[in-house]
Design a protein around this motif. Structure first.
Motif, PDB file in Angstrom:
ATOM      1  N   TRP A  89       0.824  -1.176   0.000  1.00  0.00           N
ATOM      2  CA  TRP A  89       0.000   0.000   0.000  1.00  0.00           C
ATOM      3  C   TRP A  89       0.869   1.239   0.000  1.00  0.00           C
ATOM      4  O   TRP A  89       1.223   1.758   1.030  1.00  0.00           O
ATOM      5  CB  TRP A  89      -0.907  -0.024   1.237  1.00  0.00           C
ATOM      6  CG  TRP A  89      -2.186  -0.759   0.975  1.00  0.00           C
ATOM      7  CD1 TRP A  89      -3.301  -0.201   0.447  1.00  0.00           C
ATOM      8  CD2 TRP A  89      -2.489  -2.139   1.192  1.00  0.00           C
ATOM      9  NE1 TRP A  89      -4.298  -1.162   0.321  1.00  0.00           N
ATOM     10  CE2 TRP A  89      -3.823  -2.356   0.782  1.00  0.00           C
ATOM     11  CE3 TRP A  89      -1.763  -3.210   1.687  1.00  0.00           C
ATOM     12  CZ2 TRP A  89      -4.433  -3.588   0.864  1.00  0.00           C
ATOM     13  CZ3 TRP A  89      -2.374  -4.445   1.760  1.00  0.00           C
ATOM     14  CH2 TRP A  89      -3.710  -4.612   1.347  1.00  0.00           C
ATOM     15  N   LEU A 134      -2.864  10.761   8.340  1.00  0.00           N
ATOM     16  CA  LEU A 134      -3.442   9.995   7.229  1.00  0.00           C
ATOM     17  C   LEU A 134      -3.376  10.728   5.888  1.00  0.00           C
ATOM     18  O   LEU A 134      -3.924  10.269   4.899  1.00  0.00           O
ATOM     19  CB  LEU A 134      -4.910   9.602   7.500  1.00  0.00           C
ATOM     20  CG  LEU A 134      -5.178   8.668   8.666  1.00  0.00           C
ATOM     21  CD1 LEU A 134      -6.679   8.485   8.838  1.00  0.00           C
ATOM     22  CD2 LEU A 134      -4.524   7.316   8.456  1.00  0.00           C
ATOM     23  N   GLN A 139      -6.368  11.337  -1.735  1.00  0.00           N
ATOM     24  CA  GLN A 139      -6.321   9.967  -1.230  1.00  0.00           C
ATOM     25  C   GLN A 139      -6.773   9.009  -2.324  1.00  0.00           C
ATOM     26  O   GLN A 139      -7.463   9.415  -3.256  1.00  0.00           O
ATOM     27  CB  GLN A 139      -7.252   9.826  -0.011  1.00  0.00           C
ATOM     28  CG  GLN A 139      -6.723  10.518   1.219  1.00  0.00           C
ATOM     29  CD  GLN A 139      -7.704  10.435   2.362  1.00  0.00           C
ATOM     30  OE1 GLN A 139      -8.819  10.919   2.271  1.00  0.00           O
ATOM     31  NE2 GLN A 139      -7.293   9.803   3.456  1.00  0.00           N
ATOM     32  N   SER A 197      -9.022   6.574  -4.225  1.00  0.00           N
ATOM     33  CA  SER A 197     -10.478   6.594  -4.277  1.00  0.00           C
ATOM     34  C   SER A 197     -11.074   5.307  -4.833  1.00  0.00           C
ATOM     35  O   SER A 197     -12.157   5.322  -5.424  1.00  0.00           O
ATOM     36  CB  SER A 197     -10.962   7.769  -5.115  1.00  0.00           C
ATOM     37  OG  SER A 197     -10.674   8.956  -4.454  1.00  0.00           O
ATOM     38  N   ILE A 202     -11.830   1.301  -3.493  1.00  0.00           N
ATOM     39  CA  ILE A 202     -11.702   0.407  -2.340  1.00  0.00           C
ATOM     40  C   ILE A 202     -10.724  -0.715  -2.729  1.00  0.00           C
ATOM     41  O   ILE A 202     -11.098  -1.673  -3.394  1.00  0.00           O
ATOM     42  CB  ILE A 202     -13.069  -0.181  -1.941  1.00  0.00           C
ATOM     43  CG1 ILE A 202     -14.091   0.922  -1.750  1.00  0.00           C
ATOM     44  CG2 ILE A 202     -12.955  -1.018  -0.688  1.00  0.00           C
ATOM     45  CD1 ILE A 202     -13.842   1.855  -0.594  1.00  0.00           C
ATOM     46  N   ASN A 222      -5.692  -1.814   3.668  1.00  0.00           N
ATOM     47  CA  ASN A 222      -5.047  -0.548   4.016  1.00  0.00           C
ATOM     48  C   ASN A 222      -5.342   0.566   3.012  1.00  0.00           C
ATOM     49  O   ASN A 222      -4.517   1.429   2.757  1.00  0.00           O
ATOM     50  CB  ASN A 222      -3.538  -0.749   4.169  1.00  0.00           C
ATOM     51  CG  ASN A 222      -3.217  -1.515   5.432  1.00  0.00           C
ATOM     52  OD1 ASN A 222      -3.974  -1.482   6.405  1.00  0.00           O
ATOM     53  ND2 ASN A 222      -2.107  -2.224   5.429  1.00  0.00           N
ATOM     54  N   HIS A 223      -6.549   0.535   2.487  1.00  0.00           N
ATOM     55  CA  HIS A 223      -6.995   1.538   1.521  1.00  0.00           C
ATOM     56  C   HIS A 223      -6.803   2.961   2.041  1.00  0.00           C
ATOM     57  O   HIS A 223      -6.444   3.866   1.297  1.00  0.00           O
ATOM     58  CB  HIS A 223      -8.464   1.283   1.206  1.00  0.00           C
ATOM     59  CG  HIS A 223      -9.149   2.362   0.463  1.00  0.00           C
ATOM     60  ND1 HIS A 223      -8.717   2.806  -0.746  1.00  0.00           N
ATOM     61  CD2 HIS A 223     -10.241   3.089   0.773  1.00  0.00           C
ATOM     62  CE1 HIS A 223      -9.538   3.772  -1.162  1.00  0.00           C
ATOM     63  NE2 HIS A 223     -10.456   3.957  -0.253  1.00  0.00           N
ATOM     64  N   SER A 224      -7.007   3.131   3.354  1.00  0.00           N
ATOM     65  CA  SER A 224      -6.904   4.481   3.923  1.00  0.00           C
ATOM     66  C   SER A 224      -5.458   4.937   4.072  1.00  0.00           C
ATOM     67  O   SER A 224      -5.208   6.081   4.417  1.00  0.00           O
ATOM     68  CB  SER A 224      -7.597   4.513   5.280  1.00  0.00           C
ATOM     69  OG  SER A 224      -7.004   3.560   6.117  1.00  0.00           O
ATOM     70  N   PRO A 237      -2.313   7.973   0.851  1.00  0.00           N
ATOM     71  CA  PRO A 237      -2.488   9.391   0.534  1.00  0.00           C
ATOM     72  C   PRO A 237      -1.571   9.857  -0.598  1.00  0.00           C
ATOM     73  O   PRO A 237      -0.621   9.160  -0.954  1.00  0.00           O
ATOM     74  CB  PRO A 237      -2.117  10.100   1.841  1.00  0.00           C
ATOM     75  CG  PRO A 237      -1.237   9.159   2.550  1.00  0.00           C
ATOM     76  CD  PRO A 237      -1.459   7.786   2.015  1.00  0.00           C
TER      77      PRO A 237
END
Ligand SMILES: [Cu+2]
Length: 228
Positions: free
Chosen positions: A104, A135, A195, A197, A199, A203-205, A208
């Motif tokens: 990620w 984040l 970020q 966009s 899914i 650890n998609h979040s 950034p």
């Protein structure tokens, strides 16, 4: 970036995003007009007890309320199409940046220079500083010259990701085995955040995107320092 109490879209940092904000407001005004008229008509219908035995049809009003929405739609469709084709155009870019999505992290390649590529990981919570955003900040920021047309090439190495910068009006899917192209020019210096966009997984979040927009001469200095 979005800050507290920031409603609606972020301020545009590119000419296209400025136009998109104007288009959004334009459509919102048309919606307001329609909502007001329709709710006024519905409320009057409910409150009015008058009926007429002889009024069975009204050709004139029926023709009007069929044609009027069609005309209103043209006023939305025309500027919308104009923007769509403007965004699609790649205006003779002065720089190409390739973004590759990984699980990620993002990795970037400045294809115009030799050996100018790096990975960009999110700064973990333990390493946050006063100046970084949780984040949102990365260990290696993308540096780009302002006021120059930039071509983005977006792809992925494992799963679907999406490279997004809201203030530039850019959102491009990163698909494995495919190169997607988009373009933008940044109209002011500063740091732009975005970020992933799509899914893409657990650890998609943690995906950034940080862009440092600088005047061209600073960019040239950065390039010569990076490729030493
Ligand atoms: Cu994602």
């Amino acid at each position: 970036m979005t800050t507290w109490l920031n409603m609606s879209l972020q301020d545009g940092a590119s000419p296209i995003m400025e136009q998109l904000v104007f288009f959004h407001d334009h459509v919102l005004m048309i919606m307001l007009m329609i909502t007001t008229t329709v709710s006024y008509m519905m409320i009057t219908l409910i409150r009015n007890k008058q009926t007429s035995r002889f009024m069975l049809e009204g050709q004139m009003i029926e023709t009007t309320w069929t044609i009027a929405p069609a005309i209103i739609l043209v006023f939305i469709a025309m500027p919308s199409l104009r923007l769509l084709y403007l965004m699609d155009e790649v205006h003779n870019p002065s720089l190409t940046l390739k973004a590759v999505g990984h699980q990620w992290y993002w990795s970037y390649e400045y294809s115009d220079f030799t050996k100018l590529e790096f990975d960009s990981y999110m700064i973990p919570q333990e390493e946050q500083q006063e100046s970084t955003f949780r984040l949102l900040d990365t260990d290696n920021r993308i540096v780009l010259p302002m006021n120059s047309p930039i071509r983005m090439i977006v792809t992925a190495a494992d799963v679907l990701h999406s490279w997004t910068i809201p203030s530039l009006g850019v959102k491009t899917d990163a698909t494995p085995g495919r190169l997607n192209q988009t373009s933008f020019s940044i109209s002011r210096p500063g740091i732009l955040y975005g970020q992933c966009s799509e899914i893409c997984g657990a650890n998609h979040s943690l995906l950034p995107i940080t862009i440092e927009s600088v005047p061209a001469k600073y960019f040239i200095n950065w390039v010569s320092k990076m490729s030493e």
